[in-house]
Design a protein around this motif. Structure first.
Motif, PDB file in Angstrom:
ATOM      1  N   THR A 400       1.639  -5.194  12.540  1.00  0.00           N
ATOM      2  CA  THR A 400       0.849  -6.243  13.177  1.00  0.00           C
ATOM      3  C   THR A 400       0.334  -7.200  12.106  1.00  0.00           C
ATOM      4  O   THR A 400       0.224  -6.838  10.940  1.00  0.00           O
ATOM      5  N   LEU A 401       0.062  -8.433  12.509  1.00  0.00           N
ATOM      6  CA  LEU A 401      -0.453  -9.412  11.553  1.00  0.00           C
ATOM      7  C   LEU A 401      -1.836  -9.022  11.041  1.00  0.00           C
ATOM      8  O   LEU A 401      -2.145  -9.185   9.869  1.00  0.00           O
ATOM      9  N   HIS A 424      -1.477   0.216   6.035  1.00  0.00           N
ATOM     10  CA  HIS A 424      -0.043   0.455   6.095  1.00  0.00           C
ATOM     11  C   HIS A 424       0.612  -0.303   7.252  1.00  0.00           C
ATOM     12  O   HIS A 424       1.831  -0.451   7.310  1.00  0.00           O
ATOM     13  N   LYS A 425      -0.200  -0.781   8.192  1.00  0.00           N
ATOM     14  CA  LYS A 425       0.341  -1.371   9.419  1.00  0.00           C
ATOM     15  C   LYS A 425       0.172  -2.871   9.496  1.00  0.00           C
ATOM     16  O   LYS A 425       0.859  -3.532  10.279  1.00  0.00           O
ATOM     17  N   ALA A 426      -0.778  -3.424   8.752  1.00  0.00           N
ATOM     18  CA  ALA A 426      -1.168  -4.826   8.978  1.00  0.00           C
ATOM     19  C   ALA A 426      -1.102  -5.647   7.705  1.00  0.00           C
ATOM     20  O   ALA A 426      -1.175  -5.117   6.588  1.00  0.00           O
ATOM     21  N   GLY A 427      -0.980  -6.951   7.874  1.00  0.00           N
ATOM     22  CA  GLY A 427      -1.014  -7.871   6.742  1.00  0.00           C
ATOM     23  C   GLY A 427      -2.420  -8.316   6.376  1.00  0.00           C
ATOM     24  O   GLY A 427      -2.675  -8.703   5.245  1.00  0.00           O
ATOM     25  N   GLY A 447       1.139 -12.394   7.658  1.00  0.00           N
ATOM     26  CA  GLY A 447       2.414 -11.684   7.736  1.00  0.00           C
ATOM     27  C   GLY A 447       2.107 -10.235   8.047  1.00  0.00           C
ATOM     28  O   GLY A 447       0.961  -9.898   8.335  1.00  0.00           O
ATOM     29  N   GLY A 448       3.101  -9.397   7.981  1.00  0.00           N
ATOM     30  CA  GLY A 448       2.863  -7.985   8.256  1.00  0.00           C
ATOM     31  C   GLY A 448       4.159  -7.275   8.555  1.00  0.00           C
ATOM     32  O   GLY A 448       5.196  -7.906   8.756  1.00  0.00           O
ATOM     33  N   PRO A 449       4.096  -5.926   8.587  1.00  0.00           N
ATOM     34  CA  PRO A 449       5.302  -5.136   8.862  1.00  0.00           C
ATOM     35  C   PRO A 449       5.888  -5.434  10.249  1.00  0.00           C
ATOM     36  O   PRO A 449       5.169  -5.848  11.167  1.00  0.00           O
ATOM     37  N   TRP A 450       7.193  -5.202  10.377  1.00  0.00           N
ATOM     38  CA  TRP A 450       7.893  -5.343  11.658  1.00  0.00           C
ATOM     39  C   TRP A 450       7.135  -4.665  12.774  1.00  0.00           C
ATOM     40  O   TRP A 450       6.669  -3.569  12.545  1.00  0.00           O
ATOM     41  N   PRO A 451       7.025  -5.232  13.978  1.00  0.00           N
ATOM     42  CA  PRO A 451       7.640  -6.489  14.419  1.00  0.00           C
ATOM     43  C   PRO A 451       6.769  -7.730  14.214  1.00  0.00           C
ATOM     44  O   PRO A 451       7.078  -8.759  14.801  1.00  0.00           O
TER      45      PRO A 451
ATOM     46  N   PHE B 469       9.527  -4.248  -3.978  1.00  0.00           N
ATOM     47  CA  PHE B 469       8.967  -3.055  -3.352  1.00  0.00           C
ATOM     48  C   PHE B 469       7.463  -3.171  -3.095  1.00  0.00           C
ATOM     49  O   PHE B 469       6.768  -2.171  -2.959  1.00  0.00           O
ATOM     50  N   LEU B 470       6.976  -4.382  -3.039  1.00  0.00           N
ATOM     51  CA  LEU B 470       5.556  -4.640  -2.786  1.00  0.00           C
ATOM     52  C   LEU B 470       5.409  -5.606  -1.616  1.00  0.00           C
ATOM     53  O   LEU B 470       6.321  -6.386  -1.333  1.00  0.00           O
ATOM     54  N   ARG B 471       4.264  -5.569  -0.961  1.00  0.00           N
ATOM     55  CA  ARG B 471       3.947  -6.541   0.085  1.00  0.00           C
ATOM     56  C   ARG B 471       2.452  -6.830   0.019  1.00  0.00           C
ATOM     57  O   ARG B 471       1.660  -5.991  -0.408  1.00  0.00           O
ATOM     58  N   PRO B 472       2.035  -8.024   0.457  1.00  0.00           N
ATOM     59  CA  PRO B 472       0.611  -8.362   0.355  1.00  0.00           C
ATOM     60  C   PRO B 472      -0.210  -7.787   1.513  1.00  0.00           C
ATOM     61  O   PRO B 472       0.291  -7.627   2.628  1.00  0.00           O
ATOM     62  N   VAL B 473      -1.464  -7.507   1.213  1.00  0.00           N
ATOM     63  CA  VAL B 473      -2.477  -7.216   2.238  1.00  0.00           C
ATOM     64  C   VAL B 473      -3.723  -8.018   1.876  1.00  0.00           C
ATOM     65  O   VAL B 473      -4.110  -8.062   0.706  1.00  0.00           O
ATOM     66  N   THR B 474      -4.313  -8.662   2.875  1.00  0.00           N
ATOM     67  CA  THR B 474      -5.560  -9.401   2.661  1.00  0.00           C
ATOM     68  C   THR B 474      -6.706  -8.668   3.357  1.00  0.00           C
ATOM     69  O   THR B 474      -6.560  -8.246   4.509  1.00  0.00           O
ATOM     70  N   PHE B 475      -7.804  -8.513   2.625  1.00  0.00           N
ATOM     71  CA  PHE B 475      -9.019  -7.896   3.179  1.00  0.00           C
ATOM     72  C   PHE B 475     -10.022  -9.003   3.463  1.00  0.00           C
ATOM     73  O   PHE B 475     -10.333  -9.798   2.580  1.00  0.00           O
ATOM     74  N   GLN B 476     -10.490  -9.056   4.692  1.00  0.00           N
ATOM     75  CA  GLN B 476     -11.402 -10.125   5.104  1.00  0.00           C
ATOM     76  C   GLN B 476     -12.798  -9.549   5.312  1.00  0.00           C
ATOM     77  O   GLN B 476     -12.977  -8.659   6.148  1.00  0.00           O
ATOM     78  N   ASP B 477     -13.766 -10.049   4.533  1.00  0.00           N
ATOM     79  CA  ASP B 477     -15.172  -9.632   4.659  1.00  0.00           C
ATOM     80  C   ASP B 477     -15.375  -8.137   4.483  1.00  0.00           C
ATOM     81  O   ASP B 477     -16.289  -7.558   5.094  1.00  0.00           O
ATOM     82  N   TYR B 478     -14.535  -7.494   3.670  1.00  0.00           N
ATOM     83  CA  TYR B 478     -14.637  -6.041   3.524  1.00  0.00           C
ATOM     84  C   TYR B 478     -15.793  -5.633   2.634  1.00  0.00           C
ATOM     85  O   TYR B 478     -16.102  -6.293   1.651  1.00  0.00           O
TER      86      TYR B 478
END
Lengths: 510, 510
Positions: A400-401, A424-427, A447-451, B469-478
């Motif tokens: 999910t985004l 692990h599930k979200a961008g 962005g995020g993992p499929w779908p 082998f990496l992907r971004p994750v953004t943390f909002q107001d964490y």
């Protein structure tokens, strides 16, 4: 005579009297051919010319004045305030990419000077080639013809061929002409930008399978994104389709948060779920609540939803799809309808009831339908036994985004496992907030993992969106005269470069 | 009893008496399941534990001592000097990735603090999940079990399941056990690394289609890479296959270079083409020369090649494929055999004749076969009318890992268009050099447009290989308590971070 596509008023479902010509497969081929020719010129341009193009596009969009706002509002019914702020976002985005081009950070200029063990090696990113952009229906400016995909591809130095959304053809035409005017004013080749219209899949498929196209940006449904992805993967030379697709944007409410401010969260969820008539890719579609808090929370959301009509929706197709989805959801085993009748349409009006349903965790788990995105103002409240089930279910969700956690500060240790599962599930992970509203900043990831997307490593919002349209080239032992300026010893642009492992804006050997 | 795979001596084609068990589809599923469990632990590890793992793998490989060198040499016939230097490259690569992990640059930590227009947003890269690696046959260490794909995936924090090359099973076993010992010594979960053997396609396909696998690294043939790419793209959740495949690595010789040092270039080309028995992905397969220089150049290459036998090749299959390709090339219209008879095999010996053919530009253009990579010591000399035809043909070539130009300094203006055309086709451009030999540095790019690789934006060599082998994750107001250390205000690791648009190693708000 060629086929045409009519502009429809989203508030009345009536034709507005403006039609645009649908492209033929031959016109697709011509647009790609012109983009390919333009690319040879574009990729040799000094950076300031690309930056000027982006700024001129923003200027030209502003020159359209109220006409653009009125047309976009008529075709989408999103309202003048939203359209006006979306225009600001769109021009801001174009100017932001112009700044990035000026800065040159995105080129990742890297130099390792000669050494007894190795030759002189100099690496930078170059544009990938002509890019196809598929515009979204729900953001007639920011994710459409002059949106983030177009801006980031042009900033990379790639010509762009846009397939417009059939949902707002006149808006697309206005924006397309503005971009073409900017291309002309800045003296760039006409093939730098082309706009194509088409109602069916034929034009899109012709575009994605045209050998000259090297990458694709897409915002839309899972079904549409998947079809383009499959076509692109099946080419003799496969190309990436960067598709931003379906997303359920789950919200998790801890017992502490429910106790401290359950009604406020219910109100926030309902506002976020119905914003833009629920037609956001970041709409929160599912909220998970512990059973002991669920009745009060559900009652509050239902109270807000009851009798509330939202919309009009963007077009008749969207409204029909939502009505169909709601009927299926309500028929699903264990689903309780809290608010929102099965909508019946009056006089071509595209407004709908805000729909809220509730379901137990087990029923949610066994229903693929409830785990999918449904575009529009429909929300699912899932009752979980306890925080442990909330956490377990998070680990089972599709990509999910965004994913949102509402919890009190003192509960941080209790929700740590939940946050880890969601990472692990979200961008994007949101704390005590709501997912709608995507700021255009350096630290944004959309962005995020499929779908949610086809490539979780990439974003379609923010400066990193440009990475989709660049590729590295290394020059080995090249003479200065043949090196791009970004890689020359004297560093004429004063770029920040990694030289022998150290970041510096200086000259090499100085 | 399960099937086994025998270790073969590449110099004698005789079984060495060592067999390894072939994996079953059930064992693939178990390895992926264990990798998935390990991932939950691995992605939460502090960076120093990952760095320690990489350094310990390097140590364990060195502890294997001469046994590893002897076994790898016996299975590949690449010779002790090459194997020894390849081991140095492999351990150096592992330690280089450990340094990158210590540095933290690859996390791209980015912070935009809260502002009236936007929430607090903090972005970093996280590991993508379990990775499948398909080992190459031609580099038994550096592109095999403990090679760059494995090193970069582990450095990213991803568990790895390797499908070994059936060409050197005992080498793979030794390396696999060394990695497993390192995993154990550093207290990581056993599923961090698994090794599978298989001679056919079944195991590989089971691995690529296992839902737990999130990305694939592959080095090998176009056919093999394409099959894996198609299987991965066809999954319910498609995943990227980063495949490095076929490449013709063209060499262009200007009239000035031919006049000044034609014989030296001929010798350099021949040495590069026959290095490692022509079994390099960077082997120069085609050289373009202006017709007036072609006779002397061809005669010199032919003189060097005549009667030269190279090899042994890596295995019987490679030798047969080369013999078949040479027979087809020689039968192609307009092709003139300058050196190298059609090889007939004696006593299971895997050596071959060095083969050189010449052809006119028009015949080259009309032959897809000549424009493909042929693995082994075969080279094609293409006679072009003039520099203009040399330039025109460059623009028609398929994508390639490298492209080399030999020219004199004063010819730079004359070859500028050629260099521009090649920039569009290749990942690495070489000036007055030869493509074999790929330094592991920051500025290296080992990739290129299709069919050189599946994703031209990515490299399989150098520190940037980790990006796959990496992907971004953004943390909002964490809240700080739930943020990864890399994104906390106090910057405990002293990372270089982009904070509100400015690179800094400081604390936020300090």
């Amino acid at each position: 005579m060629s086929a045409t596509l009519a502009s429809i008023d989203a508030r009345t479902s009536l034709a507005r009297g403006v039609v645009v010509p649908e492209a033929t497969p031959q016109e697709v081929a011509v647009a790609v051919e012109r983009a390919t020719s333009a690319f040879d010129e574009l990729r040799r341009l000094p950076a300031e010319r690309l930056a000027l193009l982006l700024r001129t596009v923003a200027d030209e969009l502003e020159l359209l004045g109220d006409e653009l706002l009125e047309v976009a509002d008529a075709e989408t019914a999103l309202g003048p305030a939203r359209i006006s702020s979306e225009r600001g976002r769109t021009t801001g985005q174009l100017r932001g990419f112009a700044e990035l081009v000026d800065d040159g950070r995105q080129l990742e200029a890297t130099i390792d000077t000669a050494h007894p063990d190795r030759p002189d090696l100099r690496r930078m990113l170059v544009p990938i080639g002509p890019v196809a952009v598929f515009a979204a229906s729900n953001f007639p400016l920011a994710f459409s013809v002059p949106g983030g995909d177009t801006a980031s591809a042009l900033a990379a130095g790639c010509p762009v061929v846009v397939k417009a959304s059939p949902s707002h053809p006149e808006t697309s035409e206005l924006c397309g002409r503005a971009i073409q005017a900017a291309v002309e004013r800045t003296g760039l080749p006409a093939g730098t930008f082309s706009l194509l219209h088409g109602a069916g899949h034929e034009i899109g498929m012709a575009l994605v399978t045209a050998p000259g196209i090297k990458a694709v940006g897409f915002t839309g449904s899972l079904r549409g994104g998947r079809a383009l992805f499959d076509a692109a993967a099946g080419r003799q030379e496969p190309i990436p389709v960067y598709a931003e697709m379906g997303s359920i944007n789950p919200l998790f409410v801890s017992p502490g948060a429910a106790a401290a401010r359950g009604a406020a969260i219910a109100a926030g969820f309902f506002a976020s779920m119905t914003q833009g008539s629920g037609q956001f890719c970041t709409k929160p579609g599912v909220v998970f609540v512990v059973a002991s808090d669920a009745d009060a929370f559900s009652a509050e959301v239902a109270r807000l939803a009851r009798g509330t009509r939202v919309g009009p929706m963007l077009n008749q197709g969207m409204r029909e799809a939502l009505a169909g989805a709601v009927a299926e959801i309500v028929a699903e085993s264990g689903v309780e309808l809290l608010a929102g009748e099965l909508p019946e349409q009056e006089d071509g009006r595209l407004d709908v009831a805000a729909t809220v349903v509730a379901v137990d965790a087990d029923a949610f788990r066994s229903s693929p339908l409830l785990q999918e995105e449904h575009f529009g103002a429909v929300g699912v409240i899932v009752r979980c036994r306890d925080l442990a089930e909330l956490t377990a279910i998070a680990a089972e969700l599709p990509g999910t985004l965004t994913a949102t956690v509402h919890a009190e500060a003192h509960e941080a240790p209790d929700v740590a496992a939940l946050v880890e599962a969601l990472e692990h599930k979200a961008g994007r992970l949101i704390w005590n907030g709501y997912p709608t509203g995507v700021a255009v900043t350096h630290a944004m990831h959309h962005g995020g993992p499929w779908p949610a997307t086809t490539f979780p490593a990439h974003t379609s919002v923010g400066s990193a969106a440009i990475e989709r349209f660049l590729r590295p080239v290394t020059f080995q032992d090249y003479p200065a005269a043949l090196l791009p300026p970004a890689l020359r010893d004297e560093n004429p642009r004063g770029l920040a470069r990694l030289v022998n492992g150290v970041m510096t804006t200086g000259e090499v050997g100085a």
